[in-house]
Design a protein around this motif. Structure first.
Motif, PDB file in Angstrom:
ATOM      1  N   MET A 144       0.842  -1.185   0.000  1.00 22.20           N
ATOM      2  CA  MET A 144       0.000   0.000   0.000  1.00 22.20           C
ATOM      3  C   MET A 144       0.888   1.251   0.000  1.00 22.20           C
ATOM      4  N   HIS A 145       0.557   2.197  -0.839  1.00 21.57           N
ATOM      5  CA  HIS A 145       1.336   3.432  -0.931  1.00 21.57           C
ATOM      6  C   HIS A 145       0.801   4.466   0.052  1.00 21.57           C
ATOM      7  N   ARG A 146       1.724   5.185   0.636  1.00 29.61           N
ATOM      8  CA  ARG A 146       1.360   6.276   1.523  1.00 29.61           C
ATOM      9  C   ARG A 146       1.430   7.582   0.743  1.00 29.61           C
ATOM     10  N   LEU A 147       0.843   8.628   1.286  1.00 34.60           N
ATOM     11  CA  LEU A 147       0.822   9.928   0.618  1.00 34.60           C
ATOM     12  C   LEU A 147       2.233  10.388   0.255  1.00 34.60           C
ATOM     13  N   ASP A 148       3.188  10.204   1.151  1.00 38.40           N
ATOM     14  CA  ASP A 148       4.562  10.635   0.871  1.00 38.40           C
ATOM     15  C   ASP A 148       5.129   9.947  -0.372  1.00 38.40           C
ATOM     16  N   THR A 149       4.747   8.705  -0.605  1.00 38.85           N
ATOM     17  CA  THR A 149       5.202   7.984  -1.793  1.00 38.85           C
ATOM     18  C   THR A 149       4.745   8.711  -3.051  1.00 38.85           C
ATOM     19  N   TRP A 150       3.480   9.126  -3.079  1.00 37.54           N
ATOM     20  CA  TRP A 150       2.932   9.814  -4.255  1.00 37.54           C
ATOM     21  C   TRP A 150       3.557  11.195  -4.427  1.00 37.54           C
ATOM     22  N   LEU A 151       3.823  11.875  -3.324  1.00 36.72           N
ATOM     23  CA  LEU A 151       4.449  13.194  -3.410  1.00 36.72           C
ATOM     24  C   LEU A 151       5.876  13.092  -3.954  1.00 36.72           C
ATOM     25  N   GLU A 199      -6.916  16.101   0.194  1.00 36.98           N
ATOM     26  CA  GLU A 199      -5.581  16.099   0.789  1.00 36.98           C
ATOM     27  C   GLU A 199      -4.506  15.847  -0.269  1.00 36.98           C
ATOM     28  N   LEU A 200      -4.751  14.892  -1.155  1.00 38.73           N
ATOM     29  CA  LEU A 200      -3.768  14.572  -2.187  1.00 38.73           C
ATOM     30  C   LEU A 200      -3.515  15.772  -3.092  1.00 38.73           C
ATOM     31  N   VAL A 201      -4.566  16.396  -3.583  1.00 39.06           N
ATOM     32  CA  VAL A 201      -4.393  17.554  -4.478  1.00 39.06           C
ATOM     33  C   VAL A 201      -3.736  18.713  -3.733  1.00 39.06           C
ATOM     34  N   LEU A 257       7.019  10.691  -5.883  1.00 37.82           N
ATOM     35  CA  LEU A 257       6.904  10.325  -7.295  1.00 37.82           C
ATOM     36  C   LEU A 257       6.569  11.552  -8.144  1.00 37.82           C
ATOM     37  N   ALA A 258       5.655  12.373  -7.662  1.00 40.95           N
ATOM     38  CA  ALA A 258       5.281  13.584  -8.403  1.00 40.95           C
ATOM     39  C   ALA A 258       6.480  14.505  -8.574  1.00 40.95           C
ATOM     40  N   LYS A 259       7.253  14.673  -7.533  1.00 38.79           N
ATOM     41  CA  LYS A 259       8.441  15.530  -7.608  1.00 38.79           C
ATOM     42  C   LYS A 259       9.448  14.963  -8.604  1.00 38.79           C
ATOM     43  N   ARG A 260       9.630  13.627  -8.594  1.00 36.38           N
ATOM     44  CA  ARG A 260      10.544  13.000  -9.555  1.00 36.38           C
ATOM     45  C   ARG A 260      10.053  13.214 -10.978  1.00 36.38           C
ATOM     46  N   LEU A 261       8.755  13.071 -11.194  1.00 34.19           N
ATOM     47  CA  LEU A 261       8.193  13.287 -12.533  1.00 34.19           C
ATOM     48  C   LEU A 261       8.431  14.725 -13.000  1.00 34.19           C
ATOM     49  N   GLU A 262       8.206  15.675 -12.094  1.00 36.14           N
ATOM     50  CA  GLU A 262       8.448  17.077 -12.435  1.00 36.14           C
ATOM     51  C   GLU A 262       9.921  17.291 -12.774  1.00 36.14           C
ATOM     52  N   ASP A 263      10.807  16.729 -11.960  1.00 36.28           N
ATOM     53  CA  ASP A 263      12.244  16.881 -12.186  1.00 36.28           C
ATOM     54  C   ASP A 263      12.689  16.246 -13.504  1.00 36.28           C
ATOM     55  N   MET A 264      11.972  15.231 -13.967  1.00 39.25           N
ATOM     56  CA  MET A 264      12.288  14.549 -15.220  1.00 39.25           C
ATOM     57  C   MET A 264      11.721  15.286 -16.430  1.00 39.25           C
ATOM     58  N   GLY A 265      10.932  16.353 -16.191  1.00 38.09           N
ATOM     59  CA  GLY A 265      10.426  17.146 -17.296  1.00 38.09           C
ATOM     60  C   GLY A 265       8.975  16.912 -17.665  1.00 38.09           C
ATOM     61  N   ARG A 273      -1.677  18.628  -1.185  1.00 38.52           N
ATOM     62  CA  ARG A 273      -0.261  18.341  -0.965  1.00 38.52           C
ATOM     63  C   ARG A 273       0.522  18.330  -2.274  1.00 38.52           C
ATOM     64  N   LEU A 274      -0.076  17.815  -3.347  1.00 38.55           N
ATOM     65  CA  LEU A 274       0.613  17.850  -4.644  1.00 38.55           C
ATOM     66  C   LEU A 274       0.840  19.283  -5.098  1.00 38.55           C
ATOM     67  N   LYS A 275      -0.148  20.146  -4.889  1.00 35.86           N
ATOM     68  CA  LYS A 275      -0.008  21.558  -5.271  1.00 35.86           C
ATOM     69  C   LYS A 275       1.113  22.233  -4.479  1.00 35.86           C
ATOM     70  N   GLN A 276       1.355  21.766  -3.254  1.00 37.92           N
ATOM     71  CA  GLN A 276       2.444  22.306  -2.440  1.00 37.92           C
ATOM     72  C   GLN A 276       3.801  21.753  -2.864  1.00 37.92           C
ATOM     73  N   THR A 277       3.786  20.611  -3.548  1.00 40.15           N
ATOM     74  CA  THR A 277       5.005  19.885  -3.890  1.00 40.15           C
ATOM     75  C   THR A 277       5.504  20.173  -5.297  1.00 40.15           C
ATOM     76  N   VAL A 278       4.587  20.288  -6.251  1.00 38.92           N
ATOM     77  CA  VAL A 278       4.968  20.494  -7.658  1.00 38.92           C
ATOM     78  C   VAL A 278       4.242  21.695  -8.236  1.00 38.92           C
ATOM     79  N   LYS A 279       4.777  22.200  -9.326  1.00 36.59           N
ATOM     80  CA  LYS A 279       4.168  23.348  -9.999  1.00 36.59           C
ATOM     81  C   LYS A 279       3.446  22.933 -11.281  1.00 36.59           C
ATOM     82  N   LEU A 280       3.287  21.655 -11.493  1.00 37.58           N
ATOM     83  CA  LEU A 280       2.657  21.134 -12.705  1.00 37.58           C
ATOM     84  C   LEU A 280       1.137  21.179 -12.615  1.00 37.58           C
ATOM     85  N   PRO A 281       0.453  21.288 -13.754  1.00 37.19           N
ATOM     86  CA  PRO A 281      -1.009  21.148 -13.749  1.00 37.19           C
ATOM     87  C   PRO A 281      -1.393  19.737 -13.276  1.00 37.19           C
TER      88      PRO A 281
END
Length: 159
Positions: A1-8, A38-40, A10-18, A42-50
């Motif tokens: 089972m993935h925790r919220l931090d796992t998704w955050l 909560e997911l949206v 991953l999102a940051k890695r995806l952003e860093d990869m372009g 936290r993602l908005k706080q973590t990445v600048k992507l749509p």
């Protein structure tokens, strides 16, 4: 089972990869509304992507999850015209448009053309009725089994 931090992470890695955007894909309809918020958030706080939300309506949670995700700042949501919506599809476009009317997330969509589109697909759907599944409404069993609709679940059945 993935925790919220796992998704955050991953999102940051995806952003860093372009990556140009991130889609939260909920094919099973298991994303609960407050988890979406909560997911949206936290993602908005973590990445600048749509952020894009893709929820299926199979369990009945999708429209509420869309509302909470919009409140948290999601940028894009998937819907389907009402005559092709719900069951294993998406929430109805017309309902989401009506919910968002008059708030900052107002789509500005005119409901009259949507009605015309729905009328068109009401007729088209009749042509393909014999190919449709048997689900009429929602399948709340998926909330317990965590197995997406349409997947074999003989192990969950009592004989």
């Amino acid at each position: 089972m993935h925790r919220l931090d796992t998704w955050l992470e991953l999102a940051k890695r995806l952003e860093d990869m372009g990556a140009h955007s991130i889609c939260i894909k909920d094919m099973a309809g298991l994303l609960r509304p407050y988890d979406a918020f909560e997911l949206v958030t936290r993602l908005k706080q973590t990445v600048k992507l749509p952020l894009h939300l893709h929820c299926h309506a199979t369990t009945g949670l999708s429209t509420a999850s869309i509302v909470k995700a919009v409140e948290a700042g999601v940028d894009i949501v998937d819907t389907a015209i009402s005559t092709l919506s719900m069951t294993s599809g998406h929430s109805a476009t017309e309902a989401v448009v009506a919910i968002m009317e008059g708030i900052p997330a107002d789509t500005g969509m005119d409901p009259l053309p949507l009605r015309e589109i729905a009328d068109h697909f009401r007729e088209v759907r009749k042509k393909y009725e014999k190919f449709e599944g048997t689900l009429r409404g929602i399948d709340a069993r998926i909330l317990l089994s965590q197995v997406p609709g349409g997947m074999p679940c003989t192990a969950l059945m009592k004989y």
